[in-house]
Motif scaffolding. Structure first.
Motif, short mmCIF file in Angstrom:
data_model
loop_
_atom_site.label_atom_id
_atom_site.label_comp_id
_atom_site.label_asym_id
_atom_site.label_seq_id
_atom_site.Cartn_x
_atom_site.Cartn_y
_atom_site.Cartn_z
N THR A 53 0.85 -1.19 0.00
CA THR A 53 0.00 0.00 0.00
C THR A 53 0.88 1.24 0.00
O THR A 53 1.89 1.29 0.71
CB THR A 53 -0.92 0.02 1.23
OG1 THR A 53 -1.81 -1.10 1.15
CG2 THR A 53 -1.75 1.29 1.28
N TRP A 100 -3.27 -3.60 4.81
CA TRP A 100 -2.77 -2.26 5.13
C TRP A 100 -3.16 -1.85 6.55
O TRP A 100 -2.32 -1.36 7.31
CB TRP A 100 -3.32 -1.22 4.15
CG TRP A 100 -3.24 0.17 4.72
CD1 TRP A 100 -2.12 0.93 4.89
CD2 TRP A 100 -4.32 0.90 5.31
NE1 TRP A 100 -2.43 2.11 5.53
CE2 TRP A 100 -3.77 2.12 5.80
CE3 TRP A 100 -5.69 0.67 5.45
CZ2 TRP A 100 -4.55 3.08 6.43
CZ3 TRP A 100 -6.46 1.63 6.07
CH2 TRP A 100 -5.90 2.81 6.56
N GLN A 124 -3.48 0.35 -3.10
CA GLN A 124 -2.51 -0.67 -3.48
C GLN A 124 -1.60 -0.06 -4.54
O GLN A 124 -2.06 0.53 -5.52
CB GLN A 124 -3.24 -1.89 -4.02
CG GLN A 124 -2.36 -3.11 -4.23
CD GLN A 124 -3.19 -4.33 -4.61
OE1 GLN A 124 -4.42 -4.28 -4.67
NE2 GLN A 124 -2.52 -5.45 -4.85
#
Length: 334
Positions: free
Chosen positions: A130, A172, A222
């Motif tokens: 991320t 994340w 992402q």
């Protein structure tokens, strides 16, 4: 009597056809990755084996389908982004450990080897992470955020995915708590994600849209999704936060109840080969821009590979999955 017997047999056959799995393939694949369909077709052409590709939608929807099937799973292999969700399915005995000899056959890079879980819950086939997606037309160069803490200056204008729907987003979130501390992380997100219409998005594509044409200036996305937009000429950059970036493996897992282990082995052999990896890169969407972890395989042009990776503590992330997803939903999802 004969008529009744024939009718009864017909009814029994009909009931059996409804109750029995509809799949007649050599392998049933559940996935939430852009390239899976192409890979399955290439594998079929090479081996002659038939693959049924089932794509319920997002990672969250795939996980929901697997959970709904309970003790009667209909998949042989599952292919998703995120080590934490794979860890949890392994702990729940939904997945079986990947046999050690399968890892030995794959020519992993040192980074790839570092992604192999101790409990063999899944086999990594590539990686991403991320990053901060910054619109360079909305954010001046001297205002570009360099850390998670810098997001405070963009409060209310930060787009993010709902971890309840997105596997990468949960990876994340768990990593964000790992690198920032859970309490401090919750406090920071509370100050930054103040617009629920931006913080409860369902996909990386919607984060892209919010950053490019919507009300967001920065996105938590992402990095492969960002590089896909960069490759298409959009005015965005990927910024890796100073605190470090949590590695996001593409995980391929094997059902604990598969009866097609030989076909699963052959599929893994293919996707970890140079030929299979080339198919995984043959496209322009998000997942095609992964970071290769097989020796000799190069990333797509423009895909950054020099990243300061931090490895997620999958056991902690798995143990808190339900709790942290619910917390996010309560605070940041409309």
């Amino acid at each position: 009597m004969l008529t009744k017997t024939i009718a009864g047999l017909a009814l029994s056959v009909a009931v059996m056809s409804v109750a029995a799995p509809a799949f007649s393939a050599d392998l049933v694949l559940y996935d939430a990755l852009d390239f899976s369909g192409k890979v399955a077709k290439a594998f079929e052409a090479k081996t002659g084996l038939k693959v049924d590709v089932v794509e319920p939608g997002s990672t969250g929807e795939v996980l929901g389908k697997i959970a709904a099937e309970g003790n009667n799973p209909q998949f042989d292999i599952v292919w998703l982004d995120g080590s934490a969700v794979m860890e949890r399915m392994a702990a729940d005995h939904v997945l079986q450990p990947i046999p050690g000899d399968i890892y030995d056959k794959a020519a992993f890079t040192d980074f790839g080897k570092s992604l192999i879980p101790a409990n063999h819950a899944f086999l990594p086939t590539g990686a991403s992470t991320t990053a901060l997606e910054v619109n360079t037309k909305k954010v001046a160069a001297d205002k570009t955020p360099k850390s998670w803490a810098d997001l405070a200056q963009f409060a209310g204008k930060v787009a993010a995915k709902d971890p309840n729907l997105s596997g990468p987003a949960y990876q994340w979130l768990a990593g964000f708590f790992q690198t920032n501390g859970t309490d401090a992380g919750k406090d920071l997100l509370g100050k930054v994600l103040t617009t629920k219409s931006l913080s409860g998005l369902s996909s990386g594509g919607k984060v892209n849209t919010a950053v490019l044409t919507g009300n967001a200036s920065v996105g938590i996305n992402q990095d492969s999704a960002i590089f896909a937009k960069i490759a298409s000429g959009e005015p965005v950059i990927a910024v890796y936060p100073a605190e470090g970036s949590i590695a996001l493996p593409q995980g391929l897992g094997i059902s604990a109840k598969t009866t097609h282990m030989d076909a699963a082995r052959k599929f893994i052999d293919f996707v970890t080969s140079a030929e299979g990896q080339a198919v995984m890169q043959d496209g322009d969407d998000t997942d095609f821009f992964f970071m290769p972890i097989i020796a000799g395989v190069k990333a797509k042009p423009g895909r950054q590979t020099e990243v300061a990776f931090v490895h997620l503590d999958d056991k902690v992330a798995s143990a808190h999955e339900t709790e942290w997803k619910q917390w996010y939903k309560d605070h940041f999802v409309p």
